[in-house]
Design an enzyme around this catalytic site. Structure first.
Site, PDB file in Angstrom:
ATOM      1  N   TYR A 140       0.815  -1.217   0.000  1.00 38.63           N
ATOM      2  CA  TYR A 140       0.000   0.000   0.000  1.00 38.63           C
ATOM      3  C   TYR A 140       0.849   1.267   0.000  1.00 38.63           C
ATOM      4  CZ  TYR A 140      -3.865  -3.166   1.126  1.00 38.63           C
ATOM      5  OH  TYR A 140      -4.781  -4.168   1.100  1.00 38.63           O
ATOM      6  N   LYS A 192       4.025 -15.739   2.147  1.00 41.85           N
ATOM      7  CA  LYS A 192       3.938 -16.428   0.849  1.00 41.85           C
ATOM      8  C   LYS A 192       5.377 -16.702   0.440  1.00 41.85           C
ATOM      9  CE  LYS A 192       1.505 -17.820  -2.757  1.00 41.85           C
ATOM     10  NZ  LYS A 192       0.706 -19.055  -2.708  1.00 41.85           N
ATOM     11  N   ASP A 224      -2.361 -18.597   1.492  1.00 37.38           N
ATOM     12  CA  ASP A 224      -3.496 -19.287   0.857  1.00 37.38           C
ATOM     13  C   ASP A 224      -4.036 -20.388   1.757  1.00 37.38           C
ATOM     14  OD1 ASP A 224      -0.946 -20.175   0.335  1.00 37.38           O
ATOM     15  OD2 ASP A 224      -1.282 -20.743  -1.742  1.00 37.38           O
ATOM     16  N   ASP A 248      -5.171  -7.367   5.636  1.00 33.99           N
ATOM     17  CA  ASP A 248      -6.386  -6.670   5.218  1.00 33.99           C
ATOM     18  C   ASP A 248      -7.432  -7.697   4.784  1.00 33.99           C
ATOM     19  OD1 ASP A 248      -8.116  -4.709   4.473  1.00 33.99           O
ATOM     20  OD2 ASP A 248      -6.915  -3.913   2.836  1.00 33.99           O
ATOM     21  N   ASP A 252     -10.920  -9.449   7.136  1.00 40.31           N
ATOM     22  CA  ASP A 252     -12.317  -9.375   6.689  1.00 40.31           C
ATOM     23  C   ASP A 252     -12.927 -10.779   6.622  1.00 40.31           C
ATOM     24  OD1 ASP A 252     -12.096  -6.632   6.408  1.00 40.31           O
ATOM     25  OD2 ASP A 252     -13.213  -6.600   4.529  1.00 40.31           O
TER      26      ASP A 252
END
Ligand code: NAD
Length: 360
Positions: A140, A192, A224, A248, A252
Protein backbone atom coordinates in the site's frame (compact mmCIF):
# COMPACT_ATOMS: atom_id res chain seq x y z
CA UNK A 1 -8.00 14.78 31.34
CA UNK A 2 -7.72 12.40 28.39
CA UNK A 3 -8.26 14.14 25.06
CA UNK A 4 -9.91 12.14 22.32
CA UNK A 5 -10.02 13.25 18.68
CA UNK A 6 -13.27 12.20 17.04
CA UNK A 7 -13.16 11.69 13.26
CA UNK A 8 -16.55 10.40 12.12
CA UNK A 9 -15.89 10.51 8.37
CA UNK A 10 -18.44 9.44 5.77
CA UNK A 11 -21.43 7.15 5.21
CA UNK A 12 -22.32 5.25 8.37
CA UNK A 13 -19.24 6.70 10.14
CA UNK A 14 -21.14 9.47 12.00
CA UNK A 15 -23.95 7.04 12.97
CA UNK A 16 -21.64 4.50 14.62
CA UNK A 17 -19.32 7.08 16.20
CA UNK A 18 -22.27 8.83 17.85
CA UNK A 19 -23.19 5.59 19.65
CA UNK A 20 -19.58 4.89 20.68
CA UNK A 21 -19.31 8.40 22.14
CA UNK A 22 -22.45 7.87 24.23
CA UNK A 23 -20.87 4.70 25.59
CA UNK A 24 -17.50 6.37 26.26
CA UNK A 25 -19.17 9.27 28.08
CA UNK A 26 -21.12 7.01 30.42
CA UNK A 27 -18.11 4.75 30.99
CA UNK A 28 -15.91 7.75 31.77
CA UNK A 29 -18.47 8.98 34.31
CA UNK A 30 -18.86 5.54 35.91
CA UNK A 31 -15.12 4.89 36.26
CA UNK A 32 -14.05 8.46 37.02
CA UNK A 33 -12.07 8.91 33.82
CA UNK A 34 -12.23 12.56 32.68
CA UNK A 35 -12.62 12.59 28.89
CA UNK A 36 -12.59 15.53 26.51
CA UNK A 37 -13.74 15.10 22.89
CA UNK A 38 -12.78 17.25 19.92
CA UNK A 39 -14.13 16.64 16.42
CA UNK A 40 -12.11 16.79 13.19
CA UNK A 41 -13.02 16.29 9.55
CA UNK A 42 -11.57 13.55 7.38
CA UNK A 43 -12.26 11.61 4.17
CA UNK A 44 -14.94 12.65 1.71
CA UNK A 45 -16.38 15.17 4.17
CA UNK A 46 -12.98 16.89 4.27
CA UNK A 47 -12.59 16.75 0.48
CA UNK A 48 -15.96 18.50 0.10
CA UNK A 49 -15.10 21.25 2.59
CA UNK A 50 -11.34 21.71 2.20
CA UNK A 51 -10.35 19.84 -0.95
CA UNK A 52 -8.14 17.31 0.85
CA UNK A 53 -8.96 14.05 2.68
CA UNK A 54 -6.70 14.89 5.64
CA UNK A 55 -6.60 18.64 6.39
CA UNK A 56 -3.58 19.85 8.36
CA UNK A 57 -5.87 20.98 11.18
CA UNK A 58 -7.19 17.42 11.57
CA UNK A 59 -3.68 15.98 11.56
CA UNK A 60 -2.52 18.49 14.22
CA UNK A 61 -5.58 17.69 16.35
CA UNK A 62 -4.79 13.95 16.17
CA UNK A 63 -1.14 14.50 17.05
CA UNK A 64 -2.14 16.52 20.13
CA UNK A 65 -4.63 13.92 21.45
CA UNK A 66 -4.25 10.82 23.60
CA UNK A 67 -6.33 8.69 21.23
CA UNK A 68 -8.44 8.91 18.08
CA UNK A 69 -11.93 7.49 17.61
CA UNK A 70 -12.51 6.98 13.89
CA UNK A 71 -15.65 6.04 11.93
CA UNK A 72 -15.12 5.24 8.26
CA UNK A 73 -14.31 7.06 5.03
CA UNK A 74 -15.25 6.75 1.38
CA UNK A 75 -18.30 6.41 -0.81
CA UNK A 76 -19.50 6.45 -4.42
CA UNK A 77 -19.51 10.25 -4.53
CA UNK A 78 -15.70 10.30 -4.50
CA UNK A 79 -14.99 7.04 -6.38
CA UNK A 80 -14.04 8.78 -9.62
CA UNK A 81 -11.24 10.84 -8.01
CA UNK A 82 -7.65 9.72 -8.63
CA UNK A 83 -6.43 7.21 -5.99
CA UNK A 84 -4.15 9.72 -4.25
CA UNK A 85 -7.01 12.21 -3.74
CA UNK A 86 -9.70 9.82 -2.57
CA UNK A 87 -11.15 9.74 0.97
CA UNK A 88 -9.35 6.47 1.83
CA UNK A 89 -6.06 8.30 1.28
CA UNK A 90 -6.90 10.37 4.39
CA UNK A 91 -6.84 7.28 6.57
CA UNK A 92 -3.69 5.89 4.95
CA UNK A 93 -1.92 9.23 5.47
CA UNK A 94 -3.07 9.42 9.07
CA UNK A 95 -1.69 5.94 9.75
CA UNK A 96 1.58 6.88 8.09
CA UNK A 97 1.91 10.32 9.78
CA UNK A 98 1.20 8.86 13.23
CA UNK A 99 3.44 5.84 12.61
CA UNK A 100 0.58 3.45 13.39
CA UNK A 101 2.33 0.28 12.33
CA UNK A 102 0.48 -2.30 14.42
CA UNK A 103 -3.15 -3.08 13.70
CA UNK A 104 -4.89 -5.30 16.24
CA UNK A 105 -8.11 -6.98 15.14
CA UNK A 106 -9.55 -9.29 17.78
CA UNK A 107 -12.05 -11.80 16.42
CA UNK A 108 -14.14 -13.15 19.25
CA UNK A 109 -17.45 -14.85 18.76
CA UNK A 110 -20.03 -13.70 21.30
CA UNK A 111 -21.84 -16.91 22.29
CA UNK A 112 -25.37 -15.60 21.49
CA UNK A 113 -24.26 -14.89 17.91
CA UNK A 114 -23.20 -18.43 17.11
CA UNK A 115 -26.10 -18.80 14.67
CA UNK A 116 -25.54 -15.39 13.03
CA UNK A 117 -22.39 -16.64 11.31
CA UNK A 118 -22.78 -18.43 7.99
CA UNK A 119 -20.38 -21.07 9.36
CA UNK A 120 -21.46 -24.11 11.32
CA UNK A 121 -21.75 -23.91 15.11
CA UNK A 122 -19.30 -26.82 15.66
CA UNK A 123 -16.61 -24.97 13.69
CA UNK A 124 -16.88 -21.53 15.23
CA UNK A 125 -18.09 -22.03 18.81
CA UNK A 126 -15.42 -20.56 21.09
CA UNK A 127 -13.46 -18.75 18.35
CA UNK A 128 -11.12 -16.23 19.97
CA UNK A 129 -8.19 -15.06 17.89
CA UNK A 130 -6.24 -11.87 17.23
CA UNK A 131 -5.16 -10.79 13.77
CA UNK A 132 -2.09 -8.58 14.05
CA UNK A 133 -1.54 -6.76 10.77
CA UNK A 134 1.49 -4.65 9.81
CA UNK A 135 -0.01 -1.36 8.73
CA UNK A 136 2.55 1.07 7.34
CA UNK A 137 4.61 -1.02 4.95
CA UNK A 138 4.16 -3.39 2.05
CA UNK A 139 2.16 -2.91 -1.14
CA UNK A 140 0.00 0.00 0.00
CA UNK A 141 2.95 2.34 0.49
CA UNK A 142 5.88 0.94 -1.56
CA UNK A 143 7.39 3.08 -4.32
CA UNK A 144 7.41 3.07 -7.30
CA UNK A 145 3.62 3.03 -7.57
CA UNK A 146 1.36 4.21 -10.35
CA UNK A 147 0.07 3.77 -13.87
CA UNK A 148 1.87 5.00 -16.97
CA UNK A 149 1.42 4.67 -20.71
CA UNK A 150 3.12 1.99 -22.75
CA UNK A 151 4.82 3.17 -25.95
CA UNK A 152 3.00 3.01 -29.29
CA UNK A 153 -0.51 3.15 -27.80
CA UNK A 154 -0.24 -0.42 -26.49
CA UNK A 155 -2.19 0.50 -23.37
CA UNK A 156 -0.87 1.17 -19.87
CA UNK A 157 1.40 -0.38 -17.25
CA UNK A 158 0.54 -0.49 -13.53
CA UNK A 159 3.10 -0.93 -10.77
CA UNK A 160 2.81 -1.52 -7.02
CA UNK A 161 5.86 -2.29 -4.93
CA UNK A 162 6.01 -4.69 -1.97
CA UNK A 163 8.84 -3.65 0.35
CA UNK A 164 9.66 -4.75 3.90
CA UNK A 165 12.80 -4.08 5.91
CA UNK A 166 14.28 -5.98 8.85
CA UNK A 167 13.38 -3.28 11.45
CA UNK A 168 9.78 -3.08 10.18
CA UNK A 169 9.35 -6.84 10.54
CA UNK A 170 11.13 -7.02 13.89
CA UNK A 171 8.95 -4.38 15.57
CA UNK A 172 5.64 -5.91 14.46
CA UNK A 173 6.86 -9.41 15.32
CA UNK A 174 7.77 -8.26 18.85
CA UNK A 175 4.26 -6.87 19.35
CA UNK A 176 2.89 -10.21 18.10
CA UNK A 177 4.94 -12.20 20.60
CA UNK A 178 3.99 -9.80 23.41
CA UNK A 179 0.28 -10.17 22.62
CA UNK A 180 0.64 -13.96 22.40
CA UNK A 181 2.31 -13.92 25.84
CA UNK A 182 -0.88 -12.42 27.31
CA UNK A 183 -3.08 -14.95 25.51
CA UNK A 184 -2.67 -18.67 24.73
CA UNK A 185 1.02 -18.30 23.82
CA UNK A 186 0.78 -19.34 20.17
CA UNK A 187 1.77 -17.21 17.20
CA UNK A 188 1.18 -18.13 13.55
CA UNK A 189 3.14 -16.00 11.11
CA UNK A 190 1.54 -15.76 7.66
CA UNK A 191 3.54 -15.33 4.46
CA UNK A 192 3.94 -16.43 0.85
CA UNK A 193 7.50 -17.65 1.21
CA UNK A 194 7.26 -19.91 -1.84
CA UNK A 195 7.01 -16.94 -4.26
CA UNK A 196 7.73 -13.59 -2.58
CA UNK A 197 11.17 -12.27 -1.64
CA UNK A 198 9.56 -10.03 0.98
CA UNK A 199 8.07 -13.16 2.57
CA UNK A 200 11.47 -14.85 2.69
CA UNK A 201 12.83 -11.95 4.72
CA UNK A 202 9.61 -11.85 6.78
CA UNK A 203 9.91 -15.54 7.77
CA UNK A 204 13.64 -15.26 8.55
CA UNK A 205 13.22 -12.17 10.76
CA UNK A 206 10.16 -13.54 12.60
CA UNK A 207 12.04 -16.80 13.30
CA UNK A 208 15.03 -14.85 14.60
CA UNK A 209 12.85 -12.55 16.77
CA UNK A 210 11.14 -15.61 18.30
CA UNK A 211 14.41 -16.36 20.15
CA UNK A 212 13.63 -13.35 22.40
CA UNK A 213 10.36 -15.03 23.42
CA UNK A 214 11.13 -18.64 24.36
CA UNK A 215 7.70 -19.17 25.98
CA UNK A 216 5.80 -18.65 22.73
CA UNK A 217 5.12 -21.41 20.24
CA UNK A 218 5.73 -20.13 16.68
CA UNK A 219 4.59 -21.66 13.45
CA UNK A 220 4.49 -20.37 9.87
CA UNK A 221 1.66 -20.73 7.37
CA UNK A 222 1.27 -19.79 3.72
CA UNK A 223 -1.41 -17.16 3.23
CA UNK A 224 -3.50 -19.29 0.86
CA UNK A 225 -3.56 -22.14 3.36
CA UNK A 226 -4.31 -19.70 6.17
CA UNK A 227 -7.31 -18.39 4.29
CA UNK A 228 -8.61 -21.96 4.04
CA UNK A 229 -7.78 -22.88 7.66
CA UNK A 230 -9.69 -19.84 8.96
CA UNK A 231 -12.86 -21.39 7.57
CA UNK A 232 -11.96 -25.06 8.15
CA UNK A 233 -10.71 -24.88 11.75
CA UNK A 234 -10.45 -21.30 13.12
CA UNK A 235 -10.00 -22.45 16.71
CA UNK A 236 -6.45 -23.59 15.93
CA UNK A 237 -5.37 -19.92 15.90
CA UNK A 238 -4.38 -17.68 18.79
CA UNK A 239 -2.40 -14.75 17.27
CA UNK A 240 -2.08 -14.43 13.48
CA UNK A 241 0.83 -12.19 12.44
CA UNK A 242 0.61 -10.84 8.89
CA UNK A 243 1.98 -8.20 6.56
CA UNK A 244 -0.29 -5.38 5.37
CA UNK A 245 -2.18 -6.75 2.35
CA UNK A 246 -2.59 -10.31 3.64
CA UNK A 247 -3.88 -8.92 6.95
CA UNK A 248 -6.39 -6.67 5.22
CA UNK A 249 -7.94 -9.62 3.41
CA UNK A 250 -7.67 -12.26 6.13
CA UNK A 251 -9.20 -10.02 8.80
CA UNK A 252 -12.32 -9.37 6.69
CA UNK A 253 -12.59 -13.11 6.14
CA UNK A 254 -12.17 -13.71 9.87
CA UNK A 255 -14.94 -11.15 10.51
CA UNK A 256 -17.49 -13.66 9.30
CA UNK A 257 -16.48 -15.98 12.13
CA UNK A 258 -17.90 -13.38 14.50
CA UNK A 259 -21.22 -13.19 12.66
CA UNK A 260 -20.93 -9.82 10.94
CA UNK A 261 -18.34 -7.27 9.92
CA UNK A 262 -20.37 -4.95 12.17
CA UNK A 263 -19.03 -6.76 15.25
CA UNK A 264 -15.30 -6.32 14.65
CA UNK A 265 -13.29 -3.57 16.35
CA UNK A 266 -9.68 -2.60 15.76
CA UNK A 267 -6.82 -0.67 17.29
CA UNK A 268 -3.90 0.80 15.38
CA UNK A 269 -0.89 1.47 17.56
CA UNK A 270 2.47 3.13 17.10
CA UNK A 271 4.65 5.28 19.32
CA UNK A 272 2.11 8.15 19.68
CA UNK A 273 -1.70 8.27 20.01
CA UNK A 274 -3.58 5.12 19.02
CA UNK A 275 -6.41 5.07 16.46
CA UNK A 276 -9.56 3.05 17.10
CA UNK A 277 -12.08 2.16 14.40
CA UNK A 278 -14.45 -0.56 13.29
CA UNK A 279 -12.94 -2.73 10.57
CA UNK A 280 -15.86 -2.06 8.25
CA UNK A 281 -16.06 0.76 5.74
CA UNK A 282 -18.60 3.53 5.25
CA UNK A 283 -21.30 1.05 4.09
CA UNK A 284 -22.96 3.50 1.66
CA UNK A 285 -25.67 0.93 0.90
CA UNK A 286 -27.15 1.35 4.40
CA UNK A 287 -25.95 4.86 5.36
CA UNK A 288 -28.57 7.21 6.84
CA UNK A 289 -31.05 4.41 7.59
CA UNK A 290 -30.26 4.02 11.31
CA UNK A 291 -29.77 0.28 10.77
CA UNK A 292 -25.98 0.00 10.88
CA UNK A 293 -24.57 -2.11 13.72
CA UNK A 294 -22.64 0.22 16.09
CA UNK A 295 -21.13 -2.59 18.19
CA UNK A 296 -17.83 -2.76 16.26
CA UNK A 297 -17.25 0.93 17.03
CA UNK A 298 -18.42 0.55 20.63
CA UNK A 299 -15.97 -2.36 21.03
CA UNK A 300 -13.28 -0.16 19.43
CA UNK A 301 -13.98 2.40 22.17
CA UNK A 302 -13.33 -0.39 24.70
CA UNK A 303 -9.97 -1.03 23.02
CA UNK A 304 -9.23 2.72 23.27
CA UNK A 305 -9.72 2.56 27.02
CA UNK A 306 -7.55 -0.57 27.25
CA UNK A 307 -4.60 0.32 25.03
CA UNK A 308 -4.38 4.14 25.11
CA UNK A 309 -5.82 5.00 28.54
CA UNK A 310 -4.72 1.75 30.21
CA UNK A 311 -8.09 1.33 31.90
CA UNK A 312 -8.70 -2.40 31.71
CA UNK A 313 -11.70 -2.39 34.07
CA UNK A 314 -13.58 0.20 32.02
CA UNK A 315 -12.76 -1.64 28.77
CA UNK A 316 -13.98 -4.94 30.18
CA UNK A 317 -17.17 -3.26 31.44
CA UNK A 318 -18.07 -2.19 27.90
CA UNK A 319 -17.38 -5.68 26.55
CA UNK A 320 -19.56 -7.20 29.28
CA UNK A 321 -22.34 -4.71 28.53
CA UNK A 322 -22.26 -5.66 24.82
CA UNK A 323 -22.36 -9.32 25.75
CA UNK A 324 -25.36 -8.79 28.06
CA UNK A 325 -27.32 -6.87 25.42
CA UNK A 326 -26.75 -9.71 22.96
CA UNK A 327 -27.67 -12.32 25.57
CA UNK A 328 -30.89 -10.40 26.19
CA UNK A 329 -31.70 -11.01 22.51
CA UNK A 330 -31.29 -7.56 20.92
CA UNK A 331 -30.01 -7.52 17.35
CA UNK A 332 -29.37 -5.03 14.54
CA UNK A 333 -30.41 -6.34 11.09
CA UNK A 334 -26.94 -7.68 10.15
CA UNK A 335 -26.94 -10.13 13.11
CA UNK A 336 -30.67 -10.79 13.27
CA UNK A 337 -32.03 -14.31 12.72
CA UNK A 338 -35.70 -15.28 12.52
CA UNK A 339 -36.84 -16.31 16.00
CA UNK A 340 -37.31 -14.66 19.36
CA UNK A 341 -34.57 -12.01 18.90
CA UNK A 342 -35.66 -8.37 19.05
CA UNK A 343 -34.73 -6.25 16.02
CA UNK A 344 -33.40 -2.81 17.02
CA UNK A 345 -32.00 0.17 15.17
CA UNK A 346 -28.57 1.76 15.59
CA UNK A 347 -29.47 4.34 18.24
CA UNK A 348 -31.48 1.82 20.25
CA UNK A 349 -28.55 -0.62 20.28
CA UNK A 350 -26.30 2.16 21.62
CA UNK A 351 -28.87 3.05 24.28
CA UNK A 352 -29.11 -0.59 25.39
CA UNK A 353 -25.34 -0.78 25.91
CA UNK A 354 -25.46 2.49 27.87
CA UNK A 355 -28.33 1.15 30.05
CA UNK A 356 -26.41 -2.03 30.74
CA UNK A 357 -23.35 0.02 31.79
CA UNK A 358 -25.49 2.19 34.08
CA UNK A 359 -26.91 -0.91 35.79
CA UNK A 360 -23.30 -2.12 36.31
P1 NAD B 1 -18.08 -1.88 3.85
O1 NAD B 1 -17.38 -2.50 5.02
O2 NAD B 1 -18.42 -0.45 3.96
O3 NAD B 1 -19.44 -2.69 3.58
C1 NAD B 1 -19.45 -4.07 3.19
C2 NAD B 1 -20.84 -4.65 3.47
O4 NAD B 1 -21.00 -4.83 4.87
C3 NAD B 1 -21.98 -3.72 3.04
O5 NAD B 1 -23.04 -4.50 2.57
C4 NAD B 1 -22.38 -3.01 4.32
O6 NAD B 1 -23.73 -2.61 4.37
C5 NAD B 1 -22.11 -4.09 5.37
N1 NAD B 1 -21.69 -3.49 6.64
C6 NAD B 1 -20.52 -2.87 6.90
N2 NAD B 1 -20.48 -2.44 8.16
C7 NAD B 1 -21.66 -2.77 8.71
C8 NAD B 1 -22.22 -2.58 10.01
N3 NAD B 1 -21.56 -1.96 10.99
N4 NAD B 1 -23.48 -3.02 10.23
C9 NAD B 1 -24.16 -3.66 9.27
N5 NAD B 1 -23.68 -3.89 8.03
C10 NAD B 1 -22.44 -3.44 7.76
O7 NAD B 1 -17.15 -2.17 2.59
P2 NAD B 1 -17.33 -1.69 1.07
O8 NAD B 1 -18.76 -1.72 0.69
O9 NAD B 1 -16.34 -2.50 0.32
O10 NAD B 1 -16.80 -0.19 1.05
C11 NAD B 1 -17.65 0.96 1.12
C12 NAD B 1 -16.78 2.19 1.19
O11 NAD B 1 -16.03 2.18 2.41
C13 NAD B 1 -15.76 2.30 0.06
O12 NAD B 1 -15.67 3.64 -0.34
C14 NAD B 1 -14.47 1.82 0.69
O13 NAD B 1 -13.34 2.34 0.07
C15 NAD B 1 -14.64 2.35 2.10
N6 NAD B 1 -13.87 1.63 3.13
C16 NAD B 1 -13.42 2.39 4.16
C17 NAD B 1 -12.75 1.77 5.20
C18 NAD B 1 -12.31 2.63 6.35
O14 NAD B 1 -12.70 3.77 6.45
N7 NAD B 1 -11.50 2.10 7.25
C19 NAD B 1 -12.59 0.39 5.21
C20 NAD B 1 -13.11 -0.36 4.16
C21 NAD B 1 -13.77 0.27 3.13
Amino acid sequence: MAKIAVLSGDGVGPEVVREAMKVLEITGARFGIPLEFEEGIVGGAAIDREGTPLPLRTLSLCKACDAILFGAVGGPKWDSLPVDRRPERGLLLLRKELGLYANLRPVKLFAPLVDASPLKREIIEGVDLMVLRELTGGLYFGEPKGIDALPNAQGERAVDTLIYTTPEIERIARIGFQIAAQRRKRLTSVDKVNVLASSQLWRRVVTETAKEFPGIELDHMLVDNCSMQLIRDPRQFDVLLTENTFGDILSDEAAMLAGSIGMLPSASLGDGPGLYEPIHGSAPDIAGQDTVNPLATILSAAMLLRYSLHHELAAAAIETAVSRVLEAGYRTPDIWQPGPAVLVNTAHMGDLVVESLVKG
